[in-house]
Every structure is written in structure tokens, then in C-alpha cells.
Design a protein around this motif. Structure first.
Motif, PDB file in Angstrom:
ATOM      1  N   TYR A  97       0.838  -1.206   0.000  1.00 39.73           N
ATOM      2  CA  TYR A  97       0.000   0.000   0.000  1.00 39.73           C
ATOM      3  C   TYR A  97       0.871   1.254   0.000  1.00 39.73           C
ATOM      4  O   TYR A  97       0.595   2.210  -0.736  1.00 39.73           O
ATOM      5  CB  TYR A  97      -0.922  -0.010   1.219  1.00 39.73           C
ATOM      6  N   ILE A 126      -7.064   7.588  -3.112  1.00 40.47           N
ATOM      7  CA  ILE A 126      -7.172   6.144  -3.330  1.00 40.47           C
ATOM      8  C   ILE A 126      -8.201   5.533  -2.397  1.00 40.47           C
ATOM      9  O   ILE A 126      -9.025   4.697  -2.807  1.00 40.47           O
ATOM     10  CB  ILE A 126      -5.791   5.479  -3.143  1.00 40.47           C
ATOM     11  N   SER A 127      -8.198   5.938  -1.145  1.00 41.10           N
ATOM     12  CA  SER A 127      -9.124   5.368  -0.171  1.00 41.10           C
ATOM     13  C   SER A 127     -10.570   5.675  -0.537  1.00 41.10           C
ATOM     14  O   SER A 127     -11.440   4.799  -0.461  1.00 41.10           O
ATOM     15  CB  SER A 127      -8.808   5.886   1.235  1.00 41.10           C
ATOM     16  N   CYS A 130     -11.582   3.643  -3.646  1.00 43.44           N
ATOM     17  CA  CYS A 130     -11.739   2.224  -3.297  1.00 43.44           C
ATOM     18  C   CYS A 130     -12.987   1.984  -2.461  1.00 43.44           C
ATOM     19  O   CYS A 130     -13.675   0.974  -2.639  1.00 43.44           O
ATOM     20  CB  CYS A 130     -10.502   1.724  -2.549  1.00 43.44           C
ATOM     21  N   MET A 179      -8.963  -0.144   0.493  1.00 41.19           N
ATOM     22  CA  MET A 179      -8.499  -1.026  -0.581  1.00 41.19           C
ATOM     23  C   MET A 179      -8.669  -2.491  -0.187  1.00 41.19           C
ATOM     24  O   MET A 179      -9.018  -3.331  -1.029  1.00 41.19           O
ATOM     25  CB  MET A 179      -7.043  -0.718  -0.921  1.00 41.19           C
TER      26      MET A 179
END
Length: 313
Positions: A97, A126-127, A130, A179
């Protein structure tokens, strides 16, 4: 119009709308939260000057937002994105990660030596992406596995609850949880699709690729969090179900192929769990260097994960 009477596209649109409104509220609270908090570690990382607390009063809203999202585990993920795993305790946090944060942050900054806040912003982006995708995958998974009469209500409610989870802010910060959630749900979806394909007599090759896709997603989830290994139990169960036919030599060629594919999928998960352990072992347990080894290196099952959890936390 009743949300439960909409088609799949309409429900997807509603879920995206609910998600965006909820995240807007949460992220606004994070941006306008006063002060640096009782944990000043993030402030120290972002500003190394001795007057950091004085300058805090004149920081921009963007800087305040990044600071307030940089807490607890996020400190380790973001710092590892900048410099890699320098200290032993950093191995408790997913190197995969952090590497993703590094690549994304460098791409955003256009520089291989991106400032720390770029890695934090990369993790936030990204979080949130996701988390949204995991909501949609969960909805698709439940519409596949539930009985037809329950598909109109339960998948939508479950997806909304996943949006409103008490961990919502953790699923927005530079943490691996969002993720992990996406990859785990995706693995379950691939597995359910492979079972459906096998039961309905669809292409066996398609079912095999879906089973391997399930193992690959579970393996990637294990790289995010080591407890993703538990997801492999569903594949282990399938292998156990083949033991009796194997012992009685009643397996068909198709059964043998399915068992081999299931074992391959499970092996991906095992490799994802053991790979980081092996890398840590080669770094801290090299007896040829003459510098000594760490206590956990002499365990019957040398695991840096269990050592870090027990020794540092």
C-alpha cells in the motif's frame, strides 16, 4: 419513486449520490476541525521547523485538511511511501500500500522526490475511490447470491450501511482498509461468479479464470492486511470437499481440474502472506552480516508481524 423499485443503474446512481453527500460531510468536518489535535505527530512530519505551532494559525484550509487526515496508521503508511520501511515496526503496515502511495504521489507531483503531503493526498484519493468501488461491488455480490425475492431490498440497504459505516473516515484517510475492503469483496464476487458458472453449466474455462481471479483478489487483499489470509478459508473448504472423492478415486477429469485451479488460487494467497515475511527475514535475520539478528528470527515460525504487534504494541 421508491429506491427499491429502480433498476440496477438507478440504484447505482443513488448509491453514488449518497456516497458523495456523506463523504462531503465527513471531509468538510476534517477540513474545518480546529487545532492540531492531541497527537502532533502529523504536524511534526509536515513541518519540521521549531515554529510549527505558531504557523498553524495561518495555514491554508488545504494544509489543515491534510494535517487532520494524517493520524495513527496513516503516519506510517505515508512516511513509508516517502522513504520505505526503515524501522522494524513499520513492517506491521502494508509495504504494498505504501508503494502504491509512493507511485501515485510521485505521479501527482511530477517528481520522484515528492513532498510528504502529496503521498497523504494520494492516500486520501485512493481510499475514497476504493470505498466507493467496494460499495458497488458489495451491491453486485449480494444481488448475485441472494434469493430473487430478497434482491430488491437487502443489497441496497447493505451497500448504504457500508457507506455509513462508523469507520467512514478511516475509509477516507491514507489507510489500507478501503483497498482491503474492495479487494476482499471483489474476491468474493469472483468466487460467487465461478460457483454460479459451474452450477449452471456455463464455460468451465470461464469458471476457472473467475476462481483464479478470486484467489488473486484475496492475495492482493492479504498484501494490504495480513488477516486477508482468512479469506482463503473458502477455497480451503472447496479443497476439503474433494478429499473424499479423491480417496475413493471417484473424481472426474473436470473435478481434478477444478481442484487444481482451487489449489492454485489458494497458493496465490499463501504467497502474498509469506512474501513480505520472507523479505523481512532476509533484511533482519542475515546471520552472515555479523551484526546479530532480532529475537523473532529464532522462532519456530519467524513472523515479523506477530513480533511487532507483541513487542511494540
Amino acid at each position: 419513486m421508491n429506491a427499491f423499485n429502480l433498476g440496477a443503474k438507478g440504484r447505482h446512481a443513488q448509491l453514488v449520490a449518497i456516497f458523495c453527500l456523506w463523504k462531503l460531510l465527513l471531509l468538510s468536518l476534517a477540513a474545518f476541525c480546529p487545532g492540531s489535535g492531541y497527537d502532533t505527530s502529523g504536524l511534526i512530519l509536515l513541518d519540521t521547523s521549531a515554529r510549527r505551532h505558531v504557523k498553524l494559525d495561518v495555514t491554508s484550509r488545504y494544509e489543515r485538511f491534510i494535517l487532520n487526515m494524517l493520524r495513527w496508521d496513516a503516519l506510517y503508511f505515508v512516511k513509508a511511501a516517502e522513504r520505505g520501511h526503515v524501522h522494524e515496526q513499520a513492517w506491521a503496515f502494508s509495504g504494498a500500500y505504501s508503494h502504491l502511495l509512493r507511485l501515485t504521489g510521485q505521479l501527482m507531483a511530477g517528481d520522484a522526490q515528492a513532498p510528504l503531503h502529496y503521498y497523504a493526498l494520494a492516500g486520501i484519493m485512493i481510499s475514497n475511490i476504493c470505498h466507493l468501488l467496494s460499495v458497488l461491488v458489495l451491491y453486485r455480490l449480494l444481488t448475485l447470491v441472494l434469493e430473487p425475492q430478497r434482491r430488491q431490498i437487502i443489497p441496497f440497504i447493505a451497500a448504504v450501511l457500508h457507506i455509513l459505516t462508523p469507520a467512514s473516515l478511516f475509509m477516507s484517510a491514507p489507510y489500507a482498509e478501503a483497498m482491503f475492503s474492495l479487494l476482499n469483496f471483489a474476491g468474493m464476487l469472483f468466487y460467487a461468479q465461478s460457483q454460479t458458472a459451474a452450477e449452471t453449466g456455463m464455460s468451465s474455462i470461464r469458471a476457472d479464470f473467475q476462481k483464479l481471479g478470486s484467489g488473486a483478489c484475496f492475495a492482493a487483499a492479504t498484501l494490504m492486511r495480513s488477516n486477508g489470509l482468512l479469506s482463503g478459508l473458502i477455497l480451503l473448504y472447496d479443497v476439503v470437499m474433494y478429499i473424499a472423492p479423491v480417496m475413493s478415486a471417484q473424481l472426474s477429469i473436470q473435478d481434478v481440474r477444478r481442484m487444481l485451479v482451487t489449489c492454485m488460487a489458494g497458493s496465490l494467497i499463501a504467497l502474498a502472506f509469506l512474501g513480505p515475511q520472507y523479505l523481512a527475514y532476509t533484511e533482519f535475520c542475515d546471520r552472515s552480516s555479523g551484526t546479530g539478528t532480532r529475537p523473532w528470527c529464532d522462532k519456530t515460525f519467524p513472523s515479523i508481524y506477530s513480533w511487532v504487534q507483541s513487542h511494540y504494541w
